[in-house]
Design an enzyme around this catalytic site. Structure first.
Site, PDB file in Angstrom:
ATOM      1  N   CYS A  70      20.039  31.483  39.200  1.00 24.98           N
ATOM      2  CA  CYS A  70      19.384  31.727  40.492  1.00 24.98           C
ATOM      3  C   CYS A  70      17.942  31.233  40.516  1.00 24.98           C
ATOM      4  O   CYS A  70      17.494  30.644  41.496  1.00 24.98           O
ATOM      5  CB  CYS A  70      19.450  33.210  40.842  1.00 24.98           C
ATOM      6  SG  CYS A  70      18.815  34.302  39.544  1.00 24.98           S
ATOM      7  N   GLU A 105      16.980  44.878  36.575  1.00 27.47           N
ATOM      8  CA  GLU A 105      16.257  43.703  37.077  1.00 27.47           C
ATOM      9  C   GLU A 105      15.243  44.130  38.137  1.00 27.47           C
ATOM     10  O   GLU A 105      15.079  43.461  39.163  1.00 27.47           O
ATOM     11  CB  GLU A 105      17.225  42.674  37.672  1.00 27.47           C
ATOM     12  CG  GLU A 105      18.227  42.133  36.675  1.00 27.47           C
ATOM     13  CD  GLU A 105      18.911  40.872  37.152  1.00 27.47           C
ATOM     14  OE1 GLU A 105      18.962  39.919  36.364  1.00 27.47           O
ATOM     15  OE2 GLU A 105      19.378  40.831  38.315  1.00 27.47           O
TER      16      GLU A 105
END
Lengths: 638, 638
Positions: free
Chosen positions: B402, B318
């Site tokens: 998120c 990520e």
């Protein structure tokens, strides 16, 4: 009935610099060094049937990988014997013969009373023989041993190995077939089919041809044999552990071969099978097989062939993926696949003497095949990528050395691809200085060719027939030779008017000393790919004559990946006697965007300004013979 | 000492069409629907501390993935409370408040006697609390709950959650630090640091700032805390199971933060940390932190930033990979990373009022961030790719949600990014109709801006100060507004002469009703990437004003991947009131090679002939709001 026949390679003496050099290298360096590799790597020890086997000792890049005896090693032994047999047909060599004899003695000793012969199963789990045709290469191994036996017999007259194999074939014939109590099996890795046709052509025994036909006819039949044998041995048929693609396509067993019109799966298996299908189409005059071959040929050459005559883009299945999926940097293009395509192309050509088959046979031979062997004859590519960042290197050997001896057996017998002999006609398929002693309808005809081909497209062919009477000479006019010219004894020949299916066709009562001067112009040319090949868009490949070129870093000061070739830049030929014993390079004005004075910005509104540079390209088959570096076949155009 | 301060978003009323629409959508659709998703997906059930947890019920594309309670769910609850708090500051809503109150009651009930509060550990393995800061998000969760508590307190005056969090922080402060018996730990996922600075700014309690500084200062110290805690819990420190890259870089813990000058690892962790570093640099007047921030800013913006203001090319970590590695079709570009960059950029801007920071803050806001939320406010991108074959689709929710509430909290508070207030000066960083009630050195100054920005670059700013006395107004002149013009009460202003560090700077004794007319020309422009970004070579990105454009299939009849844009083709603006409530599209003559009448050949010597076509581009942030299809930001030039 076969239209044309290949010529025994021993009847063609290669005198031109190109093939004389490759042949000599293979005979003096490759074949002997391969024996040493077979010894060093432990493959010959498998003949001793030890259990457990000694660890594999492969001097490979990255160190040993822990492999031990592999199920396909019989095939490597067989293929080396075949290459050695071809070498011995060029010139006898007691030392080489003694090496083969020793192996043959071991194979004979190993053979079981019922004829079975397989080093893996006999060494490790004989109770499991013939339980997994799909994955375990037993019939594939038998095929390669058979080809070795034939070659060695033809070279030496020694029948011992051929006898061993014929006994083995009798066992196989008893085991497999459609009769009561027989297994309806066929090879997971095709190969034995074409070997059986070779044996039939040697001995004339119909049973060998029938066995080949059985394997081809049975393939893909329902219920599926690979599933049946899996269930029989207690396996889940869905668990195709050797099959990256997990399906019948991998081994071209998804449907009967006559219904196949799409080239799929493992590329080498496919090409060996198509070769056998073409053989059987010729021997059995089977139009349905011939039609399937033509469909498959059209499919692969219009959707799934690399510009180098490489086949199979994917490492995961060592084979085909989807139409127009021809990635360059991850190209698999196994050397064996190009070689097997050469086999198939020759068979298609002899079924139907069309220059198109010869054209692609030549393409694969000079590019995708020859790139697999280093200049010194002792290093190999298993994968023949069309682009490398410098990390793709030649191997001194391979855990699966199939390609190594495939290239040596092909080069050792390459003279056999130069000519085809048909009814009342001799066809010249490939060029390059040679002298050939051919037989046409019982009549001896000597053809002498003087040429530096493929360095030059100038070819002088002189004809020396025994006796009198007309026959036809067909001289292939390659597609790229757009303004080909010819003279017969100094008189111009109407090349376009006399060219049939890609062959300049001259029928006459040839007289000893008749001379044809052929001029096949080979200006450098650019090749473009169908836009459906997304990875080659906006790129061009350079070629000259039959040779595809590539830019290799060692010849270029600009990083290869940064090169831009203007659409209109002239490609300049340069004869370089200092390079690889004489080679024509292509040089052109090019550009690079990497040398733009861009500064530290990541983005800006002004485009980069290309800087001038020079691009030098060499024949693709010669790359990776100097200091390691990047390479690219498809050059971006600007 | 901080040069400039941000402005509380409640003091800026957004009246321009662009932000009014986004804000209203977030307030009326996104925030309420997110509560429903928290309920439906089982996240709110985690407040009940059940063991075993109920299965995760996520209405995701491809079906449920079998996740249950995730260790980061506290943060999602905290982030939703924060977004709800911002919504309530726009307008009170008893129903919404009741929902938050119910969650707050559950959190209060869940809090342990010693102040600890973590739903995962309390629900499942309380004995393991504080044993794995590296992977288990305890401090990250605390940070987001704290931000939620602050926002909710500011919206409602209700202190209950803030009290809970302050008690928790006291527990954290006791547990972590350099004193005897304290653990020298710090978060595996940074976030709490910037939340602590927010709390310090709210309450003025130095201990909160000190705790933030401790976490930042301790990070990367030797011996490495992540290894120590791993050994303490009986794990192999080398087995970094949550770390795709298997190293400290993943969490920017490879060395002390002041020694870091290369942006590495997980992109969101990085950006949250840099934001906190910039906060601490301002609050503590810490030049070493400020210098590190400047080095890291320079690094990421010159080597590792997408043209959309997206960050982190790789899904595997990520985050970041290598310099200039900015693949488009596999771009990860997590929405959270762009949002966190906006946070960081605002802090850098307030440290040093340089238009460069505002420029990139605006870029990330309008492009990499806004693309994460659908037009209807209820669908999301977690990954903001710059190219798609049509398979990249928006999600109704995500197993790790998120990004969803990150975008709602940012949009709900976006007014706070429009202005900065510094010594004797007000800076206008972003444009778009609004009216702002600001305070400069105790003096109330009202700024009213009329503008359709970013639809148009015409901006009218009227100034309404209380009382008299000179002050400075700084109006940002974007880099792309190369011929910006301005009038003050009808009289031309020398824009180039009066522009300092990207801001048109006018100091005067402003009189109520003074008007500045700013003209920021935004002709369509082409952006080129540094040639070191290999994937963008020979391509251009289109932009107009702050908006990056993309070609989406639904607007184009030619397959997007086949489009070629001639270097000199004119980009034509078209106001499209029918599209998304009014948007400017860019249209241009283009070419396609896909429509070439190539025939079946795979290769030929003539290049393909491009056929004319039209290319239509829309703002990138609006893509994937109509029928699914391909999209491309970087268009190939011909």
């Amino acid at each position: 009935m076969r239209s044309y026949s290949p010529v025994d390679f021993t009847h063609v003496s290669l005198t031109g610099p190109f093939w004389a050099e490759r042949l000599e290298t293979v005979l003096t360096r490759t074949v002997p060094s391969q024996y040493r590799k077979l010894e060093e790597s432990g493959i010959l020890e498998s003949l001793e049937l030890k259990d457990p086997p000694p660890p594999l000792r492969i001097p490979r890049i990255g160190g040993p990988d822990g492999h031990t005896h592999q199920v396909f090693w019989d095939s490597d032994i067989g293929k080396w014997i075949e290459a050695a047999g071809y070498a011995l047909r060029h010139r006898r060599d007691p030392d080489l013969e003694a090496k083969v004899d020793a192996i043959v003695d071991q194979l004979e000793a190993a053979q079981m009373a019922d004829g079975y012969l397989n080093l893996w199963y006999q060494g490790h789990e004989i109770e499991k023989r013939w339980t997994n045709l799909r994955d375990r290469h037993e019939l594939y191994n038998a095929g390669h041993l058979l080809e070795g036996a034939i070659a060695y017999y033809q070279a030496t007259g020694k029948r011992k190995l051929l006898d061993v194999l014929e006994r083995y074939l009798d066992h196989i014939r008893t085991t497999f077939g459609t009769g009561p109590g027989q297994k309806r099996g066929y090879p997971g890795h095709q190969e034995i089919e074409l070997a059986l046709v070779k044996l039939y052509r040697l001995t004339g025994e119909r049973k060998q041809l029938d066995l080949a036909a059985y394997f081809i006819d049975q393939r893909g039949a329902e219920p599926h044999y690979f599933d049946e044998e899996a269930v029989a041995r207690g396996d889940d048929p869905k668990a195709y552990h050797f099959y990256a693609n997990g399906n019948y396509q991998y081994a071209q067993a998804h449907k009967p071969v006559r219904e196949q019109d799409k080239v799929v799966g493992h590329a080498v298996r496919a090409m060996y099978m198509y070769s056998a299908m073409a053989d059987l189409a010729a021997e059995l005059d089977d139009d349905s097989l011939r039609h399937a071959c033509e469909m498959l040929w059209k499919d692969v050459t219009t959707t799934r062939m690399y510009v180098t005559g490489g086949f199979g883009p994917s490492a995961s299945n060592e084979g085909f993926t989807t139409d127009y999926d021809l990635p360059n940097d991850t190209a698999y293009c196994e050397t064996c696949a190009s070689i097997a395509f050469v086999f198939w192309a020759q068979r298609m050509l002899n079924l139907d003497l069309d220059g198109h088959y010869a054209e692609l046979m030549e393409l694969a031979l000079y590019n995708g095949t020859l790139s697999g062997l280093s200049r010194d004859g002792e290093l190999y590519f298993y994968e023949n990528k069309l682009e490398s960042d410098g990390s793709h290197r030649r191997w001194p050997w391979h855990p699966c050395p199939c390609c190594t001896m495939n290239v040596s057996r092909l080069v050792a017998s390459v003279g056999g691809y130069f000519y085809s002999v048909g009814p009342d006609a001799i066809a010249i398929n490939l060029y390059g200085g040679n002298s050939a002693d051919l037989e046409l309808d019982g009549r001896r005809i000597r053809i002498v060719e003087e040429s530096l081909y493929p360095l030059s497209g100038k070819v002088r062919v002189s004809v020396h027939p025994d006796g009198h009477g007309p026959f036809t000479l067909r001289l292939r006019i390659p597609d790229w030779a757009t303004d080909a010219m010819a003279n017969l004894n100094g008189n111009p020949v109407d090349v376009p008017g006399q060219t049939e299916k890609g062959y300049l066709t001259i029928t006459r009562d040839w007289i000893d000393g008749d001379v044809i001067d052929l001029d096949l112009p080979m200006p450098p040319r650019r090749i473009y790919a169908n836009p459906k090949v997304k990875m080659d868009r906006h790129r061009t490949a350079l070629a000259r004559g039959p040779l595809v070129y590539c830019a290799e870093q060692v010849d270029n000061e600009t990083p290869i990946a940064d090169l831009l070739l203007p659409r209109t830049a002239e490609l300049v030929e340069q004869m370089r006697p200092d390079l690889f014993g004489g080679v024509v390079t292509l040089t052109t004005k090019a550009e690079t965007i990497a040398r733009d004075d861009w500064g530290p910005d990541l983005y800006r509104t002004a485009p980069p300004t290309p800087a001038p540079t020079t691009l030098t390209a060499i024949p693709y088959y010669l790359w990776a013979n100097r200091e390691p570096g990047a390479m690219q076949v498809w050059i971006r155009e600007s």
